[in-house]
Design a protein around this motif. Structure first.
Motif, PDB file in Angstrom:
ATOM      1  N   SER A   8       6.665 -18.819 -43.505  1.00  0.00           N
ATOM      2  CA  SER A   8       5.371 -18.179 -43.716  1.00  0.00           C
ATOM      3  C   SER A   8       4.276 -19.220 -43.839  1.00  0.00           C
ATOM      4  N   TYR A  56       4.164 -22.142 -42.504  1.00  0.00           N
ATOM      5  CA  TYR A  56       3.857 -22.729 -41.213  1.00  0.00           C
ATOM      6  C   TYR A  56       3.036 -21.776 -40.354  1.00  0.00           C
ATOM      7  N   ARG A  57       3.404 -20.526 -40.426  1.00  0.00           N
ATOM      8  CA  ARG A  57       2.667 -19.529 -39.647  1.00  0.00           C
ATOM      9  C   ARG A  57       1.221 -19.435 -40.145  1.00  0.00           C
ATOM     10  N   LEU A  58       1.039 -19.379 -41.445  1.00  0.00           N
ATOM     11  CA  LEU A  58      -0.317 -19.294 -41.996  1.00  0.00           C
ATOM     12  C   LEU A  58      -1.100 -20.559 -41.673  1.00  0.00           C
ATOM     13  N   LYS A  88      -0.821 -22.376 -38.999  1.00  0.00           N
ATOM     14  CA  LYS A  88      -1.280 -22.312 -37.613  1.00  0.00           C
ATOM     15  C   LYS A  88      -2.410 -21.298 -37.455  1.00  0.00           C
ATOM     16  N   GLU A  89      -2.301 -20.200 -38.200  1.00  0.00           N
ATOM     17  CA  GLU A  89      -3.284 -19.143 -38.011  1.00  0.00           C
ATOM     18  C   GLU A  89      -4.620 -19.450 -38.679  1.00  0.00           C
ATOM     19  N   ASN A  90      -4.563 -19.978 -39.889  1.00  0.00           N
ATOM     20  CA  ASN A  90      -5.798 -20.117 -40.660  1.00  0.00           C
ATOM     21  C   ASN A  90      -6.082 -21.529 -41.118  1.00  0.00           C
ATOM     22  N   GLY A 121      -5.754 -21.563 -45.318  1.00  0.00           N
ATOM     23  CA  GLY A 121      -4.968 -20.340 -45.352  1.00  0.00           C
ATOM     24  C   GLY A 121      -3.745 -20.453 -46.240  1.00  0.00           C
ATOM     25  N   HIS A 168       3.203 -13.016 -47.945  1.00  0.00           N
ATOM     26  CA  HIS A 168       3.676 -13.032 -46.564  1.00  0.00           C
ATOM     27  C   HIS A 168       5.188 -13.217 -46.500  1.00  0.00           C
TER      28      HIS A 168
END
Lengths: 200, 200, 200, 200
Positions: free
Chosen positions: B21, B23-25, B27-29, B33, B42
């Motif tokens: 989660s 890592y995903r956040l 990349k996204e924000n 983030g 998340h």
DNA sequence: ATCTAAGCGAGACGGTACGTCACGTCTTGGG
DNA sequence: CCCAAGACGTGACGTACCGTCTCGCTTAGAT
């Protein structure tokens, strides 16, 4: 004609108080000490007044550093350009090896590159020294202290790369911390640049 | 002699969910983030579970990057060491010219250098490439592609400085943004290092 | 002997613009829409100009309501006084059952009773209808439509109590909302007053 | 089955501290003293905790008043219903003639009528006394102390109107301030209601 | 087969700072 | 002296997260 300014003019006193307080808090507590609340309280100023000038704490910190940073002009006029380069690099290292150096790096890394203020910040804090270095480097090349074995039309590109190789290591060590960032390092870098060609 | 662990063991599932989660956040924000609340929500994980492993959002971000970053091993076995050096520098540049590169720089600048995790992070993210580069540089020197005009006992120090001058410019451009950070820059740097000594 | 006024005279234009804007904002956004900033902006007026006339937003709202409220005069000349009373009570109910009615109640409840303006407000908004009602009530008593079984010297006190019992229920329902505030209620109240004595 | 409550349960301690502090600030500084910041500071509670229970300062004030207001039950059991009615009306007047009375009126006028809390507030603060009054009024009618000259099927409507005429004047005087709100007023109202029908 | 201790998801807790809004005052140039 | 404009210091708003704490519930080694 100049635009007529209506209403009460912005207060220089407030602006200066904000920058002074920001700088002081920066030295005392680092970047995390720069909260809008703390600056406002310390400067006896309202928060909206701060926001009127700067849109977040990062911009405020950059503005305070720019306002307070001396424009250390090149002071060694007639010396050997290679020595002058060493001298100037030592000065840059001295600036960035202080605690503030790391905070400046954080600021630059965090800054939104598109704002005028962050451009100005980079320009004043980083590129100024680079410009000084360029003049010295050109002098050194003209004096044959440093050789550039490239066609004439690519000389200036090579000079830029050399400048990156002179100042880049400073930030590399600053971020990575794999070795100390001290004044001897300045000599090492310049020696590597010149010395590889030196017969001695 | 291992300490006997009573009670429920820590859950690998939770730890992985947190890192994924994060890592995903990231990349996204971006770094902003990465809040403990967002990651916990998340990953469907309690906040205390995160704190059990990492003591703040910075450490968490570093851990997530380390967990997800491929250990791109040297893959050009038999080539000319100078070319291999260029190749490897291009790869480093490619990594850091992505948006994540700036965030990694912020993390390194912000990190508390004394923790194991931040040492490991620097080691994996930065020093690994430096170590690979060192091997290639030594090979290049032994092959006389690059000359080092210093006494034997100072060779290894000079090599370290050269490494700083190879990788440093990457971070310099990353932070300062005075010029683009692209693959041609890799060639320029290595050429400057060799070319200044090249007879040609 | 009038005091000589030096300097620029106060602008009627500004005052009217303020009251108009206040009333418009009151209708659009209710009492919470009456901020000094909004009124000043809407009326293209400086805030100090507003403060020159009214000392807070409540006073301003009351002034605007007073300025805009029609002085609905008694229009039923020769009718039966009991019917006239019903008619007038219906009119009062009609005024206060609109959204503005609640806002007027808030204003009255919030107002500092000691200022001239709030006295004037109450006088115009509330007591005027009471005064009209008193005349009609007296006429009804003289015509024996309503009986007052008290000694002569206490008749006027009883009349005041009756007035309270005629108009009070309007505000009771306004505040408490336990039943609708409609025109039938007017008849009910007057009927209760008269009907209890009516032989049928 | 009952819904399973997950997570840490809400703290009764915090809720009580908030209500106590609110009530105290209400008495000391009136409605304007009820700021979320002041209550939070006074109750040693975080602002978000307050917002978890009440969505604005008005609701908080109403909740505090409801929590602290004694449910003064009817205490005069066997007396004459007309006297009991007077007694009860005096008690209501006594409540609302205190400074808090005006604040309660502001709250009721300002409240969003659609929320559960404001309904409960009106119910407890206003309608409870009305319900008590209805019982007494019905008793008085059955005892022929008060006559209702309407057809049987309209009796209950008439009773409601009478209740409005009993309690309404209290709020009328509270808002309008055209006359003092004292206990004699209670007798006057009830006397007007009965006396107009009284043969004497 | 219990017991028991730690980890778990959840979410409330006391806080700090955010960025905004409106307050009521002050300070301009201009009428 | 008033006016429009708008900046000033102040203080409260309602929100976002912080890092900690308490719940009831697993989970699994020790008894």
């Amino acid at each position: 004609m100049a635009a007529l300014s209506k209403g009460r003019p912005r207060s220089e006193r407030a602006k200066n108080a904000i920058l002074n307080s920001t700088y002081r808090l920066l030295k005392e507590n680092g970047l995390s000490g720069i909260t809008m609340e703390a600056v406002a309280a310390h400067a006896s100023v309202g928060k909206p007044t701060i926001y009127r000038y700067w849109k977040n704490a990062n911009e405020l910190a950059m503005a305070a550093i720019m306002a307070k940073t001396k424009q250390h002009d090149p002071d060694s006029p007639g010396t050997d350009p290679v020595n002058a380069l060493k001298q100037q690099l030592r000065s840059v290292i001295s600036t960035f090896s202080k605690p503030a150096g790391r905070q400046i790096a954080i600021l630059m890394a965090s800054a939104d590159n598109n704002t005028e203020l962050s451009k100005a910040f980079r320009n004043q804090i980083i590129l100024r020294s680079r410009d000084q270095g360029r003049a010295l480097l050109i002098a050194a090349i003209e004096d044959r202290h440093i050789r550039v074995n490239v066609p004439q039309k690519r000389v200036s590109a090579r000079i830029e790369t050399m400048l990156d190789m002179i100042y880049g290591p400073v930030f590399y060590r600053l971020l990575s911390g794999h070795a100390t960032l001290d004044k001897k390092f300045a000599d090492e870098i310049i020696d590597t640049l010149t010395g590889s060609t030196a017969e001695e």
